[in-house]
Enzyme design. Sequence first.
Site, PDB file in Angstrom:
ATOM      1  N   GLU A   1      30.677  85.491  26.135  1.00 11.56           N
ATOM      2  CA  GLU A   1      30.987  84.069  25.936  1.00 11.56           C
ATOM      3  C   GLU A   1      30.890  83.692  24.456  1.00 11.56           C
ATOM      4  O   GLU A   1      31.745  82.977  23.921  1.00 11.56           O
ATOM      5  CB  GLU A   1      30.026  83.218  26.772  1.00 11.56           C
TER       6      GLU A   1
ATOM      7  N   GLY B   1      12.103  74.480  33.345  1.00  4.58           N
ATOM      8  CA  GLY B   1      13.454  75.044  33.332  1.00  4.58           C
ATOM      9  C   GLY B   1      14.036  74.957  34.736  1.00  4.58           C
ATOM     10  O   GLY B   1      13.600  74.149  35.561  1.00  4.58           O
ATOM     11  N   PHE B   2      15.016  75.804  35.011  1.00  3.20           N
ATOM     12  CA  PHE B   2      15.659  75.780  36.330  1.00  3.20           C
ATOM     13  C   PHE B   2      14.641  75.937  37.461  1.00  3.20           C
ATOM     14  O   PHE B   2      14.696  75.234  38.466  1.00  3.20           O
ATOM     15  CB  PHE B   2      16.682  76.916  36.437  1.00  3.20           C
ATOM     16  N   GLY B   3      13.705  76.902  37.299  1.00  2.00           N
ATOM     17  CA  GLY B   3      12.751  77.177  38.367  1.00  2.00           C
ATOM     18  C   GLY B   3      11.730  76.057  38.530  1.00  2.00           C
ATOM     19  O   GLY B   3      11.511  75.543  39.629  1.00  2.00           O
TER      20      GLY B   3
ATOM     21  N   VAL C   1       1.072  76.019  27.091  1.00  2.00           N
ATOM     22  CA  VAL C   1       0.062  76.731  27.895  1.00  2.00           C
ATOM     23  C   VAL C   1      -0.325  77.997  27.149  1.00  2.00           C
ATOM     24  O   VAL C   1       0.530  78.757  26.696  1.00  2.00           O
ATOM     25  CB  VAL C   1       0.628  77.084  29.288  1.00  2.00           C
TER      26      VAL C   1
ATOM     27  N   ALA D   1      20.058  81.763  36.729  1.00  2.00           N
ATOM     28  CA  ALA D   1      19.694  80.412  37.158  1.00  2.00           C
ATOM     29  C   ALA D   1      19.605  80.255  38.686  1.00  2.00           C
ATOM     30  O   ALA D   1      18.644  79.646  39.172  1.00  2.00           O
ATOM     31  CB  ALA D   1      20.690  79.418  36.568  1.00  2.00           C
TER      32      ALA D   1
ATOM     33  N   GLY E   1       6.419  75.183  33.071  1.00  2.00           N
ATOM     34  CA  GLY E   1       7.826  75.383  32.714  1.00  2.00           C
ATOM     35  C   GLY E   1       8.734  74.404  33.423  1.00  2.00           C
ATOM     36  O   GLY E   1       8.725  74.304  34.645  1.00  2.00           O
TER      37      GLY E   1
ATOM     38  N   ASP F   1      12.814  83.656  35.778  1.00  2.00           N
ATOM     39  CA  ASP F   1      12.942  84.802  34.874  1.00  2.00           C
ATOM     40  C   ASP F   1      11.625  85.534  34.632  1.00  2.00           C
ATOM     41  O   ASP F   1      11.636  86.716  34.270  1.00  2.00           O
ATOM     42  CB  ASP F   1      13.461  84.324  33.504  1.00  2.00           C
TER      43      ASP F   1
HETATM   44  C1  LIG Z   1      22.111  82.007  26.394  1.00  2.00           C
HETATM   45  C2  LIG Z   1      21.876  82.123  27.870  1.00  2.00           C
HETATM   46  C3  LIG Z   1      22.946  81.975  28.752  1.00  2.00           C
HETATM   47  C4  LIG Z   1      22.746  82.061  30.124  1.00  2.00           C
HETATM   48  N1  LIG Z   1      23.822  81.921  30.956  1.00  2.00           N
HETATM   49  C5  LIG Z   1      23.628  81.963  32.290  1.00  2.00           C
HETATM   50  C6  LIG Z   1      24.708  81.751  33.199  1.00  2.00           C
HETATM   51  O1  LIG Z   1      25.853  81.555  32.774  1.00  2.00           O
HETATM   52  N2  LIG Z   1      24.464  81.783  34.520  1.00  2.00           N
HETATM   53  C7  LIG Z   1      23.205  81.989  35.011  1.00  2.00           C
HETATM   54  O2  LIG Z   1      23.011  81.983  36.222  1.00  2.00           O
HETATM   55  N3  LIG Z   1      22.173  82.194  34.198  1.00  2.00           N
HETATM   56  C8  LIG Z   1      22.333  82.185  32.849  1.00  2.00           C
HETATM   57  N4  LIG Z   1      21.289  82.387  32.004  1.00  2.00           N
HETATM   58  C9  LIG Z   1      19.966  82.668  32.581  1.00  2.00           C
HETATM   59  C10 LIG Z   1      19.297  81.390  33.052  1.00  2.00           C
HETATM   60  O3  LIG Z   1      19.366  80.406  32.047  1.00  2.00           O
HETATM   61  C11 LIG Z   1      17.857  81.727  33.409  1.00  2.00           C
HETATM   62  O4  LIG Z   1      17.879  82.667  34.448  1.00  2.00           O
HETATM   63  C12 LIG Z   1      17.083  80.497  33.850  1.00  2.00           C
HETATM   64  O5  LIG Z   1      16.996  79.568  32.800  1.00  2.00           O
HETATM   65  C13 LIG Z   1      15.673  80.891  34.292  1.00  2.00           C
HETATM   66  O6  LIG Z   1      14.981  79.747  34.672  1.00  2.00           O
HETATM   67  P1  LIG Z   1      13.402  79.679  34.498  1.00  2.00           P
HETATM   68  O7  LIG Z   1      12.982  78.392  35.090  1.00  2.00           O
HETATM   69  O8  LIG Z   1      12.778  80.920  34.987  1.00  2.00           O
HETATM   70  O9  LIG Z   1      13.173  79.685  32.924  1.00  2.00           O
HETATM   71  P2  LIG Z   1      13.709  78.676  31.817  1.00  2.00           P
HETATM   72  O10 LIG Z   1      14.876  77.924  32.292  1.00  2.00           O
HETATM   73  O11 LIG Z   1      13.830  79.496  30.580  1.00  2.00           O
HETATM   74  O12 LIG Z   1      12.497  77.643  31.649  1.00  2.00           O
HETATM   75  C14 LIG Z   1      11.258  78.057  31.149  1.00  2.00           C
HETATM   76  C15 LIG Z   1      10.549  76.822  30.598  1.00  2.00           C
HETATM   77  O13 LIG Z   1       9.197  77.201  30.312  1.00  2.00           O
HETATM   78  C16 LIG Z   1       8.798  76.568  29.109  1.00  2.00           C
HETATM   79  N5  LIG Z   1       7.721  77.364  28.542  1.00  2.00           N
HETATM   80  C17 LIG Z   1       7.767  78.660  28.160  1.00  2.00           C
HETATM   81  N6  LIG Z   1       6.564  79.043  27.708  1.00  2.00           N
HETATM   82  C18 LIG Z   1       5.743  77.976  27.787  1.00  2.00           C
HETATM   83  C19 LIG Z   1       4.369  77.738  27.470  1.00  2.00           C
HETATM   84  N7  LIG Z   1       3.590  78.701  26.963  1.00  2.00           N
HETATM   85  N8  LIG Z   1       3.852  76.519  27.682  1.00  2.00           N
HETATM   86  C20 LIG Z   1       4.619  75.516  28.195  1.00  2.00           C
HETATM   87  N9  LIG Z   1       5.924  75.682  28.525  1.00  2.00           N
HETATM   88  C21 LIG Z   1       6.477  76.899  28.332  1.00  2.00           C
HETATM   89  C22 LIG Z   1      10.063  76.580  28.256  1.00  2.00           C
HETATM   90  O14 LIG Z   1      10.008  75.565  27.262  1.00  2.00           O
HETATM   91  C23 LIG Z   1      11.149  76.320  29.303  1.00  2.00           C
HETATM   92  O15 LIG Z   1      11.453  74.947  29.416  1.00  2.00           O
HETATM   93  C24 LIG Z   1      21.459  82.308  30.629  1.00  2.00           C
HETATM   94  C25 LIG Z   1      20.383  82.448  29.741  1.00  2.00           C
HETATM   95  C26 LIG Z   1      20.590  82.361  28.381  1.00  2.00           C
HETATM   96  C27 LIG Z   1      19.429  82.508  27.442  1.00  2.00           C
END
Ligand SMILES: Cc1cc2nc3c(=O)[nH]c(=O)nc-3n(C[C@H](O)[C@H](O)[C@H](O)COP(=O)(O)OP(=O)(O)OC[C@H]3O[C@@H](n4cnc5c(N)ncnc54)[C@H](O)[C@@H]3O)c2cc1C
Length: 444
Positions: free
Chosen positions: A170, A13-15, A79, A316, A11, A300
């Site tokens: 929003e 994303g942020f994490g 994955v 995030a 992943g 998440d």
């Molecule tokens: C519409 C929306 C608005 C939001 N607004 C806010 C806000 O204003 N403030 C705030 O703090 N938080 C906000 N959030 C929450 C925040 O975006 C999440 O908490 C944050 O993105 C979590 O980070 P993460 O790295 O866990 O997951 P993510 O950022 O979701 O990253 C997960 C990554 O894993 C990848 N992935 C998933 N499954 C697979 C797989 N099987 N194989 C390969 N790759 C995979 C995805 O493509 C993605 O790039 C919001 C969320 C959403 C949906």
Amino acid sequence: MGVRPNVVVIGAGFGGLSVARGLADKPVEVTLIDRQNFTTFQPLLYQVATSGLNAADVAHPVRGLFHEQANLRFRRAEVTGVDWDARQVELLGQRPVPFDHLVVAAGATATWFGISGAEEWGLPLYTLDDARRLRNHIVERFEAADAQPDLIDEGALTFVVVGGGPTGVETAGALAELVAVVFRRDYPHLDVGRAHVVLVEARDALLAPFSPGSQLHAAETLAARQVDVRVGESVAEVGPRHVRLGSGAVIPTQTVVWAAGVRANPLAEMMGLPTGKGGRVVVEPELTVPDRPGAWAIGDIAAPAGRKGDPLPQLAPVAMQSGAHVARQIGRLLDGRRPQPFKFHDKGTMATIGRRAAVAELPGGIRLRGTLAWLAWLFLHLLYLAGVRNRASVLLNWAWSYVTWDRGPRLILRPDLGTDHPYPPGSTEAPTDASTGAPADEQT
Ligand SMILES: Cc1cc2nc3c(=O)[nH]c(=O)nc-3n(C[C@H](O)[C@H](O)[C@H](O)COP(=O)(O)OP(=O)(O)OC[C@H]3O[C@@H](n4cnc5c(N)ncnc54)[C@H](O)[C@@H]3O)c2cc1C
């Protein structure tokens, strides 16, 4: 020099990005895997969906973020699971990747709470494709109503947003502005005044994590902007032409935006990780996964405990801080030291409601509302957005919209992104339940 341990991060994303960056100076080889070749800034997806920003403004190619990091390799792949005995991650159509440490940061996905018709007819807002699909759909409904105004009676211009958390608030606020300010001018022959944005929330107040004062401010601001706010109202059923509420009220609508909540990515279960409420991975205080040596879960998809023992919210800052923490702990292990527990530093929370309207609650009981909160929100979102070019583009778009009251890309692009939806591009016909299948999977 011995062989350096392999750290696989699932992943970007942020994490995942936070772990990967934190490992830049560690003696490890990092493989960062994502099914997309870009990272998405989810907090601004609602602006893509409501024609405020271009899709490319809120996404950044992952490879472009790591030009300077020699120990990192990016792999674009889906994955599908993990072989714990062989200690390798399984990928769709590609060779497995071996690991010494595995960091699972695969995020979350929309949840439908088993509500009849929600998954079939609801439009989620979790990925960039979701945002583009929703934008296409909103503009299409206006085009359809312009061509055939009697569709308004069938809910063509009624937009129901389900979920009164930050995303729902929003989205409803931005949609109301789009209609009142931009579409009123775009469709001079359409009675745009009959367009209707409804925000439905099952709890008794909007913005659950905020104080009652901020919740009330959000509800009053939205109401003043013509959003029909219905709190204490659940959704009982979603259909192709209506939403039925728990109270029995039926709202004719062809657009149900699903912002009602998320659950952890089902990949956690596919990988055989221990999960709890919402499918979130159970983790030790250090963020290691019990009984899976070398495995960590963050963001998440995981349920790290906060100070009072409750799981931290899926936000995030939690993802970013937990990612940085895991990178540090892997460094400690390599130095022969024990990992330390994760401590989350809460720097406050904020939500925007619309133009010059937001709420922000900061440590020390500081509460901001209105323009100041809105400016703070704009600044922080610009700060955390990946890439200088994206920041410049977003800033320009915001400044342009602020000065001209105009919106950017209300284009119907890639109409195929809409064909899996009940109301295919260009159609003025609303289908019956039997005339369409379930939405296709997320498009890549
Ligand atoms: C519409 C929306 C608005 C939001 N607004 C806010 C806000 O204003 N403030 C705030 O703090 N938080 C906000 N959030 C929450 C925040 O975006 C999440 O908490 C944050 O993105 C979590 O980070 P993460 O790295 O866990 O997951 P993510 O950022 O979701 O990253 C997960 C990554 O894993 C990848 N992935 C998933 N499954 C697979 C797989 N099987 N194989 C390969 N790759 C995979 C995805 O493509 C993605 O790039 C919001 C969320 C959403 C949906």
